[in-house]
Design a protein around this motif. Structure first.
Motif, PDB file in Angstrom:
ATOM      1  N   ARG A 127     -17.325 -35.892  35.050  1.00  0.00           N
ATOM      2  CA  ARG A 127     -18.068 -34.721  35.527  1.00  0.00           C
ATOM      3  C   ARG A 127     -18.343 -33.781  34.360  1.00  0.00           C
ATOM      4  N   LYS A 128     -17.331 -33.572  33.530  1.00  0.00           N
ATOM      5  CA  LYS A 128     -17.512 -32.672  32.395  1.00  0.00           C
ATOM      6  C   LYS A 128     -18.550 -33.221  31.419  1.00  0.00           C
ATOM      7  N   LEU A 129     -18.554 -34.539  31.279  1.00  0.00           N
ATOM      8  CA  LEU A 129     -19.500 -35.142  30.337  1.00  0.00           C
ATOM      9  C   LEU A 129     -20.938 -35.048  30.846  1.00  0.00           C
ATOM     10  N   TYR A 130     -21.098 -35.076  32.183  1.00  0.00           N
ATOM     11  CA  TYR A 130     -22.456 -35.068  32.738  1.00  0.00           C
ATOM     12  C   TYR A 130     -23.248 -33.827  32.326  1.00  0.00           C
ATOM     13  N   ASP A 131     -22.538 -32.767  31.961  1.00  0.00           N
ATOM     14  CA  ASP A 131     -23.253 -31.571  31.534  1.00  0.00           C
ATOM     15  C   ASP A 131     -24.010 -31.806  30.231  1.00  0.00           C
ATOM     16  N   PHE A 132     -23.579 -32.801  29.486  1.00  0.00           N
ATOM     17  CA  PHE A 132     -24.178 -32.968  28.150  1.00  0.00           C
ATOM     18  C   PHE A 132     -24.769 -34.345  27.921  1.00  0.00           C
ATOM     19  N   LEU A 133     -24.379 -35.306  28.730  1.00  0.00           N
ATOM     20  CA  LEU A 133     -24.765 -36.693  28.446  1.00  0.00           C
ATOM     21  C   LEU A 133     -25.389 -37.351  29.659  1.00  0.00           C
ATOM     22  N   PRO A 134     -26.393 -38.202  29.444  1.00  0.00           N
ATOM     23  CA  PRO A 134     -26.871 -39.012  30.562  1.00  0.00           C
ATOM     24  C   PRO A 134     -25.793 -40.036  30.932  1.00  0.00           C
ATOM     25  N   LYS A 135     -25.779 -40.410  32.198  1.00  0.00           N
ATOM     26  CA  LYS A 135     -24.765 -41.369  32.663  1.00  0.00           C
ATOM     27  C   LYS A 135     -24.786 -42.670  31.877  1.00  0.00           C
ATOM     28  N   GLU A 136     -25.979 -43.054  31.455  1.00  0.00           N
ATOM     29  CA  GLU A 136     -26.147 -44.342  30.784  1.00  0.00           C
ATOM     30  C   GLU A 136     -25.469 -44.389  29.416  1.00  0.00           C
ATOM     31  N   ASN A 148     -12.689 -31.512  22.463  1.00  0.00           N
ATOM     32  CA  ASN A 148     -13.819 -30.626  22.692  1.00  0.00           C
ATOM     33  C   ASN A 148     -14.941 -31.502  23.263  1.00  0.00           C
ATOM     34  N   ILE A 149     -15.058 -31.478  24.565  1.00  0.00           N
ATOM     35  CA  ILE A 149     -15.933 -32.425  25.243  1.00  0.00           C
ATOM     36  C   ILE A 149     -17.403 -32.158  24.918  1.00  0.00           C
ATOM     37  N   GLU A 150     -17.746 -30.895  24.882  1.00  0.00           N
ATOM     38  CA  GLU A 150     -19.137 -30.554  24.607  1.00  0.00           C
ATOM     39  C   GLU A 150     -19.554 -31.053  23.222  1.00  0.00           C
ATOM     40  N   ALA A 151     -18.721 -30.753  22.244  1.00  0.00           N
ATOM     41  CA  ALA A 151     -19.061 -31.146  20.872  1.00  0.00           C
ATOM     42  C   ALA A 151     -19.127 -32.662  20.741  1.00  0.00           C
ATOM     43  N   THR A 152     -18.166 -33.350  21.348  1.00  0.00           N
ATOM     44  CA  THR A 152     -18.155 -34.809  21.262  1.00  0.00           C
ATOM     45  C   THR A 152     -19.403 -35.380  21.922  1.00  0.00           C
ATOM     46  N   ALA A 153     -19.695 -34.889  23.123  1.00  0.00           N
ATOM     47  CA  ALA A 153     -20.847 -35.402  23.856  1.00  0.00           C
ATOM     48  C   ALA A 153     -22.134 -35.186  23.063  1.00  0.00           C
ATOM     49  N   LYS A 154     -22.229 -34.031  22.433  1.00  0.00           N
ATOM     50  CA  LYS A 154     -23.460 -33.724  21.699  1.00  0.00           C
ATOM     51  C   LYS A 154     -23.704 -34.690  20.550  1.00  0.00           C
ATOM     52  N   ILE A 155     -22.664 -34.988  19.785  1.00  0.00           N
ATOM     53  CA  ILE A 155     -22.902 -35.883  18.649  1.00  0.00           C
ATOM     54  C   ILE A 155     -23.255 -37.295  19.129  1.00  0.00           C
TER      55      ILE A 155
END
Ligand code: B12
Ligand code: SF4
Lengths: 401, 468
Positions: free
Chosen positions: A270-279, A239-246
């Protein structure tokens, strides 16, 4: 399409010699569609050695009587892209408890093209630490960690105190539903112990089960908010969104892991960019051992690094490599004939060569296991980073060895 | 022209265009595609060799020639080709000629050591996915700088091995004496420098031998020598930009990269030659324990393999330090355009009969040969069904749907495996476990899931193989 030349061209002697027979050939025009051409492009199995063709005769030249002047241009490749910098570990001032943080990435040229631009930050090597005493390790590795196998905190401490580990990567195997299915709470406890035991930046490895990893990562991320741990890994089947959020909410960083496919790596980033800064993103395109797919690993990394520097905005992340995978190669651990002994050296050189090869493809973050391999790769990194010039050395021709 | 940019049409335009099929292809366009992929050579089109096509031949030759000249060293079966490369990065096309590994000898070595080293160099062999990994050359250095002594050494080396020779002395008198002894073996001469280039060039021309141009850590001088030699008439040149470990590593890798870049991307004629790396430089400072030197040399050599070196001079003869090198070069020089695959089908091992086990694997070369060698070394009589997974390993093939119950049932039927044995028991790799139920349904064969690693096959069969 076929141009008929009536006149006799001067053929070179070389060619005449290879002429077995002369034939009179009827020339006809041919029409070939471009579809056919594409079909034909698929390569076959036999490879002709290049250079087997006899060259045209060389024109005789005037012999020089003195050295001719020449100079070599230093090529400056055009790299509009650059790799993002990722910060690992947070000091007190930054909201964590580490004695220092580490920055990786920031490259503006291919790996160690120092003539153009040396990497601004040193690639870093993390020692692997496992939370499961029964982790299958081969002898050559185990002998260095025997007393600490059942205590990840002590294990980490040994790596830092004895082997100068710059970073520790704790692999949580016990959480694996197929191993002990340990609850997130237990994993948090382990992490807290390791954080207590050492003050270097930490990375966490999950077990590969998408749901369990997310549960465990969530608990750890919250309990260690602000430490800027590196979580490995987020994958396409999580679950990319949930992982990225935490990761984001608790000030950590993550490894985006895909298996040897530049397009999959792009997709996940690309999917991660919706939730996370590149850094916050390090990417891992999978490491295979020398002899067991290193060619794929190397090329996928080299390709993605070059693409990123050329401006691909979906691949410009520091690269992580589990160079420990080198030990999957039989040649690294197996008992073999006396001519290949001792395996106590063969194993660590296997890990070293695997890692060093990927270092030259662009890896910024290594997970490694054997102390000698870590030491060796670190020495190479330092040498490559030092900017020193070669010393005046005697040539090797006259060496007495 | 960079290999990746050449289109078959450009080549096609210059071929005779008769579609006579003498090249073995169905038409000229097909042959053009092969030429572009460097899977065929111009001589395979006989009509093109006729005088009236000379101009076309010559133009094609220039179009197709590698950016890095292919330099042949040695004679006969064991001759090696250095260079002959087209691209900087392997994914742009492929690399062709493995960097040659030359094992160091010196004219001051005691006979015993000298002979033992040649033995190691010529007998080194490791089976890897159906290939034999070997070493390629011996390098003989004149540490003594005594012409007579050097002659004895090279003569002896030439007698003991048919491998090509690299003969090393910066003194033309010493070099000449060696050439009188082994000049007909087409050794690679090391080296022409800014001081001796003319004498070395004369020798190279007289004996028709390839010549290394050497200017450690001075690229301008290196190019200057290469240019001068080229204009002087020496065609087969190898470049030595200098190799150093420790402090010199960064510059060493820089120089190799700069040279190869210029050869490929700038098409610089005088730099389009193979590169010589000398990992033996890791021995200039002797460590307390020679193992350290061997280790460092292995690292230096692997860095140079990754960074474009076409020939390597190494001193260590320890298997553990040489093995990673021959693996690495084999890996990086495989063609990335296609996985290394073996033929699909069914193979018999030992002397199987109608109650022998039937095992199954994929046609990825690494997988197949790993399994095959495990079966052979355990002396098991059995049949091995090799499924065409387009050259993918078991796990990748399962994940990528190339190894499926369908493809397995298909392979069993196609190869008439049922006629070979009277039982219906199939052992599949542990990594394909999840297919077992479906295979059973589709093929009617009973499936046993074998171990994860094929090294466990013998034990597994001993304990579990009871078809009756
Ligand atoms: C190199 C590699 C690739 C290469 C392919 C190399 C090749 N020619 O196969 C590439 C990059 C192309 C690739 C592609 C993919 N891969 Co891949 N790949 C690997 C890697 C790194 C090594 C595989 C390998 O060469 N193993 C060595 C060979 C010898 O092993 P083997 O075939 O399994 O054989 C052993 C055993 O199976 C057993 N055995 C074999 N035969 C038999 C027979 C019997 C009777 C018995 C008892 C035992 C036995 O013994 C052998 C020796 O140990 C692995 C990860 C890893 N480190 O293992 C991932 C891995 C196998 N790949 C994986 C995946 C998902 C894929 C892809 C689907 C991903 C994608 N990008 O789409 C694709 C599929 C391909 C496709 N086009 O459809 C996953 C599989 C996950 C899973 N379990 O489902 C892995 C595990 C990586 C991961 N963790 O994600 N891959
Ligand atoms: S041999 Fe030459 S002319 Fe004949 S088909 Fe082949 S490419 Fe065309």
């Amino acid at each position: 399409m076929t141009e008929k030349k009536k006149e006799n061209l001067p053929i070179s002697l070389d060619l005449l010699k290879t002429l077995a027979k002369f034939q009179q050939i009827e020339l006809e025009d041919v029409e070939i569609s471009f579809d056919e051409l594409e079909l034909r492009l698929s390569p076959g199995m036999v490879m002709a050695p290049p250079g087997a063709m006899p060259p045209p005769a060389v024109v005789k030249r005037e012999k020089p009587t003195a050295l001719l002047e020449a100079d070599v241009g230093i090529p400056i490749g055009e790299y509009p892209g650059s790799i993002v910098k990722v910060r690992l570990g947070a000091t007190k001032a930054e909201g964590g408890t580490r004695s220092r943080g580490i920055t990786i990435g920031g490259e503006t040229a291919p790996a160690f093209y120092n003539f153009q631009a040396p990497p601004p930050h040193k690639p870093v090597i993390a020692f692997d630490v496992f939370d499961w005493a029964k982790v299958p390790l081969c002898k050559a590795v185990k002998m260095h960690f025997r007393e600490v196998l059942d205590d990840p905190a002590e294990w980490a401490k040994l790596c830092v105190e004895k082997f100068d580990a710059e970073m520790i990567n704790v692999h949580l195997l016990t959480i694996d539903p197929l191993i002990e299915d340990a609850p997130p709470k237990a994993a948090v406890k382990i992490l807290e112990d390791v954080l207590q035991a050492v003050d270097v930046p930490l990375a966490i490895g999950g077990c590969g089960d998408p749901q369990k990893d997310l549960d465990v990562f969530s608990a750890i991320a919250e309990a260690t908010a602000g430490e800027r741990l590196l979580f490995g890994s987020v994958t396409l089947d999580m679950n990319i969104e949930a992982t990225a959020k935490i990761i984001k909410d608790n000030g950590h960083a993550v490894i985006a892991f895909t298996s040897m496919d530049v397009n999959k790596a792009r997709e996940l980033n690309r999917k991660l960019y919706d939730f996370l800064p590149k850094e916050d993103i390090v990417m891992d395109t999978t490491t295979a051992a020398l002899g067991y797919g290193l060619d794929y690993a190397f090329t996928v990394m080299e390709r993605s690094r070059l693409a990123a520097l050329k401006g691909d905005p979906e691949l410009n992340h520091p690269i992580s490599s589990g160079s420990t995978n080198a030990w999957a190669a039989r040649e690294a651990w197996m008992k073999m004939g006396p001519e290949w002994a001792p395996r106590e050296l063969r194993g660590p050189i296997w890990e070293t060569v695997t890692a060093q090869t990927l270092l030259l493809a662009g890896v910024d973050y290594f997970m490694m296991m054997h102390p000698a391999s870590v030491q060796a790769v670190r020495t190479v990194i330092n040498n490559l980073m030092s900017g020193k010039s070669p010393s005046e050395a005697t040539g090797w021709v006259s060496l007495r060895l | 022209m960079p290999a990746k940019e050449l289109s078959p049409i450009e080549v096609y335009k210059m071929l005779p265009g008769t579609n006579c099929k003498e090249c073995g292809e169905t038409n000229c366009m097909a042959f053009a595609a092969k030429l572009v992929n460097r899977e065929a050579t111009l001589q395979e089109c006989p009509p093109l060799l006729e005088p009236k096509f000379t101009e076309a031949y010559n133009r094609l030759w220039v179009l197709l020639k590698p950016a890095v000249r292919a330099v042949q060293v040695g004679v006969g079966d064991k001759a090696v080709t250095l260079g002959g490369e087209y691209v900087l990065y392997r994914h742009e096309f492929t690399y062709f000629n493995l960097p040659a590994v030359a094992v160091d000898l010196s004219d001051e070595m005691p006979d015993e050591e000298f002979e033992a080293r040649i033995k190691v160099a010529s007998e080194f062999e490791y089976e890897y996915i159906g290939m034999k990994l070997t070493l390629d050359m011996v390098a003989i250095r004149s540490a003594s700088n005594d012409p007579a002594r050097f002659e004895v050494a090279v003569r002896k080396a030439a007698e003991l091995t048919e491998m090509p020779l690299l003969i090393c002395s910066l003194d033309p008198t010493v070099m000449e004496q060696a050439l009188t002894a082994v000049g007909d073996r087409r050794p690679l001469m090391y080296a022409a420098t800014k001081d001796n280039w003319r004498e070395m060039a004369d020798l190279a021309l007289m004996y028709n031998c390839p010549l290394v141009a050497s200017a450690p850590f001075d690229l301008n001088m290196l190019k200057s020598i290469a240019k001068t030699l080229t204009e002087y008439g020496v065609e087969d040149i190898v470049l030595d930009p200098g190799t150093q470990w420790d402090d010199g590593l960064s510059k060493t890798l820089d120089n190799f990269t700069v040279l190869r870049w210029n050869a490929i991307n700038e098409e610089e004629e005088y730099l389009g030659y193979p590169l010589l790396g000398a990992p033996i430089a890791a021995w200039t400072e002797k460590a307390e324990d020679p193992v350290i030197n061997e280790w460092n040399e292995a690292m230096l050599a692997s860095a140079l393999i990754t960074r474009f070196s076409d020939i390597l001079v190494v001193h260590s003869v320890s298997g553990w330090s040489l093995l990673p090198l021959v693996f690495l070069r084999q890996n990086l020089y495989t063609d990335p355009r296609k996985p290394v695959a073996v033929e699909a089908g069914v193979n018999a091992f030992g002397d199987p009969d109608e109650v022998s086990p039937v095992l199954l694997t994929t046609n990825f070369a690494l997988t197949y040969y790993t399994v095959a060698s495990d079966i052979e070394s355990a002396k098991i009589d059995c049949y091995l069904v090799v499924v065409d997974t387009e050259g993918l390993s078991v796990e990748s093939a399962v994940a990528g749907r190339h190894l499926t119950a369908d493809s397995i049932a298909g392979a069993l039927a196609e190869n008439k495996v049922g006629d070979l044995v009277k039982h219906r028991h199939l052992v599949i790799p542990g990594r394909a476990a999840r297919l077992s139920g479906e295979i059973q349904e589709l093929s009617g064969w009973n499936v046993s899931v074998g171990p994860l690693d094929s090294s466990g096959i013998a034990k597994f069969l001993e304990e579990k193989w009871k078809p009756e």
